[in-house]
Motif scaffolding. Structure first.
Motif, PDB file in Angstrom:
ATOM      1  N   GLN B   6       0.890  -1.182  -0.046  1.00  0.00           N
ATOM      2  CA  GLN B   6       0.038  -0.009  -0.080  1.00  0.00           C
ATOM      3  C   GLN B   6       1.040   1.079  -0.126  1.00  0.00           C
ATOM      4  O   GLN B   6       1.730   1.433   0.836  1.00  0.00           O
ATOM      5  CB  GLN B   6      -0.919  -0.011   1.210  1.00  0.00           C
ATOM      6  CG  GLN B   6      -2.104   0.842   1.494  1.00  0.00           C
ATOM      7  CD  GLN B   6      -3.047   0.644   2.442  1.00  0.00           C
ATOM      8  OE1 GLN B   6      -2.908  -0.463   3.119  1.00  0.00           O
ATOM      9  NE2 GLN B   6      -3.819   1.597   2.776  1.00  0.00           N
ATOM     10  N   HIS B   7       0.522   2.195  -0.996  1.00  0.00           N
ATOM     11  CA  HIS B   7       1.334   3.351  -0.990  1.00  0.00           C
ATOM     12  C   HIS B   7       0.408   4.744  -1.201  1.00  0.00           C
ATOM     13  O   HIS B   7      -0.745   4.575  -1.808  1.00  0.00           O
ATOM     14  CB  HIS B   7       2.239   3.294  -2.305  1.00  0.00           C
ATOM     15  CG  HIS B   7       3.165   2.117  -2.073  1.00  0.00           C
ATOM     16  ND1 HIS B   7       4.204   2.009  -1.338  1.00  0.00           N
ATOM     17  CD2 HIS B   7       3.184   0.761  -2.654  1.00  0.00           C
ATOM     18  CE1 HIS B   7       4.972   0.925  -1.535  1.00  0.00           C
ATOM     19  NE2 HIS B   7       4.262   0.259  -2.464  1.00  0.00           N
ATOM     20  N   PRO B   8       0.660   5.657  -0.651  1.00  0.00           N
ATOM     21  CA  PRO B   8       2.010   6.312   0.047  1.00  0.00           C
ATOM     22  C   PRO B   8       1.472   5.994   1.484  1.00  0.00           C
ATOM     23  O   PRO B   8       0.464   5.747   1.774  1.00  0.00           O
ATOM     24  CB  PRO B   8       1.915   7.599   0.210  1.00  0.00           C
ATOM     25  CG  PRO B   8       0.591   8.103  -0.603  1.00  0.00           C
ATOM     26  CD  PRO B   8       0.074   6.959  -1.131  1.00  0.00           C
ATOM     27  N   SER B   9       2.542   5.866   2.534  1.00  0.00           N
ATOM     28  CA  SER B   9       2.252   5.543   3.763  1.00  0.00           C
ATOM     29  C   SER B   9       1.604   6.760   4.482  1.00  0.00           C
ATOM     30  O   SER B   9       0.720   6.575   5.233  1.00  0.00           O
ATOM     31  CB  SER B   9       3.575   5.248   4.504  1.00  0.00           C
ATOM     32  OG  SER B   9       4.286   6.363   4.576  1.00  0.00           O
ATOM     33  N   THR B  10       1.722   8.061   4.019  1.00  0.00           N
ATOM     34  CA  THR B  10       1.141   9.349   4.520  1.00  0.00           C
ATOM     35  C   THR B  10       0.532  10.089   3.411  1.00  0.00           C
ATOM     36  O   THR B  10       1.328  10.434   2.631  1.00  0.00           O
ATOM     37  CB  THR B  10       1.853   9.982   5.709  1.00  0.00           C
ATOM     38  OG1 THR B  10       2.335   9.353   6.651  1.00  0.00           O
ATOM     39  CG2 THR B  10       1.090  11.184   6.288  1.00  0.00           C
ATOM     40  N   LEU B  11      -0.585  10.502   3.499  1.00  0.00           N
ATOM     41  CA  LEU B  11      -1.019  11.598   2.529  1.00  0.00           C
ATOM     42  C   LEU B  11      -1.953  12.840   3.149  1.00  0.00           C
ATOM     43  O   LEU B  11      -2.618  12.597   3.808  1.00  0.00           O
ATOM     44  CB  LEU B  11      -2.056  10.861   1.544  1.00  0.00           C
ATOM     45  CG  LEU B  11      -2.783  11.492   0.236  1.00  0.00           C
ATOM     46  CD1 LEU B  11      -1.602  12.000  -0.517  1.00  0.00           C
ATOM     47  CD2 LEU B  11      -3.636  10.586  -0.294  1.00  0.00           C
ATOM     48  N   ILE B  21      -5.288   6.747  -2.946  1.00  0.00           N
ATOM     49  CA  ILE B  21      -4.612   5.438  -2.327  1.00  0.00           C
ATOM     50  C   ILE B  21      -4.443   4.349  -3.433  1.00  0.00           C
ATOM     51  O   ILE B  21      -5.477   3.998  -3.699  1.00  0.00           O
ATOM     52  CB  ILE B  21      -4.939   5.212  -0.995  1.00  0.00           C
ATOM     53  CG1 ILE B  21      -5.246   6.399  -0.075  1.00  0.00           C
ATOM     54  CG2 ILE B  21      -4.101   4.127  -0.394  1.00  0.00           C
ATOM     55  CD1 ILE B  21      -5.961   6.022   1.073  1.00  0.00           C
ATOM     56  N   CYS B  23      -2.878   0.302  -3.929  1.00  0.00           N
ATOM     57  CA  CYS B  23      -2.455  -0.800  -3.549  1.00  0.00           C
ATOM     58  C   CYS B  23      -2.079  -1.937  -4.714  1.00  0.00           C
ATOM     59  O   CYS B  23      -2.944  -1.760  -5.614  1.00  0.00           O
ATOM     60  CB  CYS B  23      -3.536  -1.295  -2.428  1.00  0.00           C
ATOM     61  SG  CYS B  23      -3.718  -0.653  -1.011  1.00  0.00           S
ATOM     62  N   VAL B  87      -6.901   6.513   9.056  1.00  0.00           N
ATOM     63  CA  VAL B  87      -6.058   5.561   8.340  1.00  0.00           C
ATOM     64  C   VAL B  87      -6.969   4.584   7.291  1.00  0.00           C
ATOM     65  O   VAL B  87      -7.784   4.140   7.962  1.00  0.00           O
ATOM     66  CB  VAL B  87      -5.104   4.518   9.392  1.00  0.00           C
ATOM     67  CG1 VAL B  87      -4.194   3.556   8.915  1.00  0.00           C
ATOM     68  CG2 VAL B  87      -4.372   5.332  10.282  1.00  0.00           C
ATOM     69  N   ASN B 106      -2.569   3.781   5.156  1.00  0.00           N
ATOM     70  CA  ASN B 106      -2.360   5.022   4.712  1.00  0.00           C
ATOM     71  C   ASN B 106      -2.880   6.023   5.741  1.00  0.00           C
ATOM     72  O   ASN B 106      -4.234   5.882   5.915  1.00  0.00           O
ATOM     73  CB  ASN B 106      -2.980   5.390   3.353  1.00  0.00           C
ATOM     74  CG  ASN B 106      -2.181   4.650   2.420  1.00  0.00           C
ATOM     75  OD1 ASN B 106      -2.339   3.520   1.924  1.00  0.00           O
ATOM     76  ND2 ASN B 106      -0.822   5.102   2.127  1.00  0.00           N
ATOM     77  N   GLN B 107      -2.019   6.784   6.389  1.00  0.00           N
ATOM     78  CA  GLN B 107      -2.586   8.161   7.197  1.00  0.00           C
ATOM     79  C   GLN B 107      -3.038   8.990   6.156  1.00  0.00           C
ATOM     80  O   GLN B 107      -2.221   9.650   5.439  1.00  0.00           O
ATOM     81  CB  GLN B 107      -1.773   8.292   8.249  1.00  0.00           C
ATOM     82  CG  GLN B 107      -1.912   9.639   8.885  1.00  0.00           C
ATOM     83  CD  GLN B 107      -2.897   9.316  10.052  1.00  0.00           C
ATOM     84  OE1 GLN B 107      -2.525   8.442  10.969  1.00  0.00           O
ATOM     85  NE2 GLN B 107      -4.109   9.991   9.819  1.00  0.00           N
ATOM     86  N   VAL B 108      -4.213   9.263   6.210  1.00  0.00           N
ATOM     87  CA  VAL B 108      -4.666  10.584   5.192  1.00  0.00           C
ATOM     88  C   VAL B 108      -5.025  11.631   6.345  1.00  0.00           C
ATOM     89  O   VAL B 108      -5.962  11.490   7.142  1.00  0.00           O
ATOM     90  CB  VAL B 108      -5.953  10.066   4.469  1.00  0.00           C
ATOM     91  CG1 VAL B 108      -6.506  11.340   3.906  1.00  0.00           C
ATOM     92  CG2 VAL B 108      -5.772   9.031   3.420  1.00  0.00           C
TER      93      VAL B 108
END
Lengths: 112, 112
Positions: B6-11, B21, B23, B87, B106-108
């Motif tokens: 899964q990318h990115p980890s933070t958005l 997001i 995957c 997340v 992913n933290q949005v």
């Protein structure tokens, strides 16, 4: 309809002890799965029970076990607790033949 | 077994903008792809899912797309609002096999 209920919400245990967590699925759901959630590893599958039988098992040591009762309620047990077992343990229930999984609030286990 | 990346980890996005997001999954036998939203201290909540017989699914401001050939799927959130901050986890499994393989999340963050 009541959601997935997990008890207790929080637990603090000492290394070497054992612990039992409980999960009551949504009424009518017969599949119960367990997951371990940690900041480093994310959500990892432990095992799944359906009609009192374990159908799937993840890559966890034998210290992690579970069972399911005739009313579909499930318990998981962790023996000989280690510090690394500290995590949020989540259970999810699914309706027969459907893959949609609905999670409980989880049990936060801290091993000291 | 199945591996989900899964990318990115933070958005971080400005309120009103879109968030995407992505995957990827490894097992071509997977045919069920859910997305979960987890707010701080709360249970993962199923927000949308897609099966491999469709390429896109929408539900109000969220949509999911699936590319079976490339083995990737994406979550699209339009007109983001502060309550979208959470997340987000993607997962993959085979329909009827209640063993979900999750991405790391992913933290949005939606900036007002």
């Amino acid at each position: 309809k009541a959601g997935v209920t997990q008890t207790p919400r929080y637990l603090i245990k000492t290394r070497g002890q054992q612990v039992t967590l409980s999960c009551s699925p949504i009424s009518g759901h017969r599949s119960v799965s367990w997951y371990q959630q940690t900041p480093g590893q994310g959500l990892q599958f432990l095992f799944e029970y359906f009609s009192e039988t374990q159908r799937n098992k993840g890559n966890f040591p034998g210290r992690f076990s579970g069972r399911q009762f005739s009313n579909s309620r499930s318990e998981m047990n962790v023996s000989t607790l280690e510090l690394g077992d500290s995590a949020l343990y989540l259970c999810a229930s699914s309706f027969l033949g459907r893959t949609e999984a609905f999670f409980g609030q989880g049990t936060r286990l801290t091993v000291v | 077994g199945e591996n989900v990346e899964q990318h990115p980890s933070t958005l971080s996005v400005q309120e009103g903008d879109s968030a995407v997001i992505k995957c990827t999954y490894s097992d071509s036998a997977s045919n069920y792809f859910p997305w979960y939203k987890q707010e701080l201290g709360k249970r993962p909540q199923l927000i949308i899912d897609i099966r491999s017989n469709v390429g896109e699914k929408k539900d109000q401001r969220i949509a999911v797309t699936l590319n079976k050939t490339a083995k990737h799927f994406s979550l699209h959130i339009t007109e983001t609002q502060p309550e979208d901050s959470a997340v987000y986890f993607c997962a993959a499994s085979m329909e009827g096999n209640n063993r979900l393989a999750f991405g790391k999340g992913n933290q949005v963050v939606v900036i007002p």
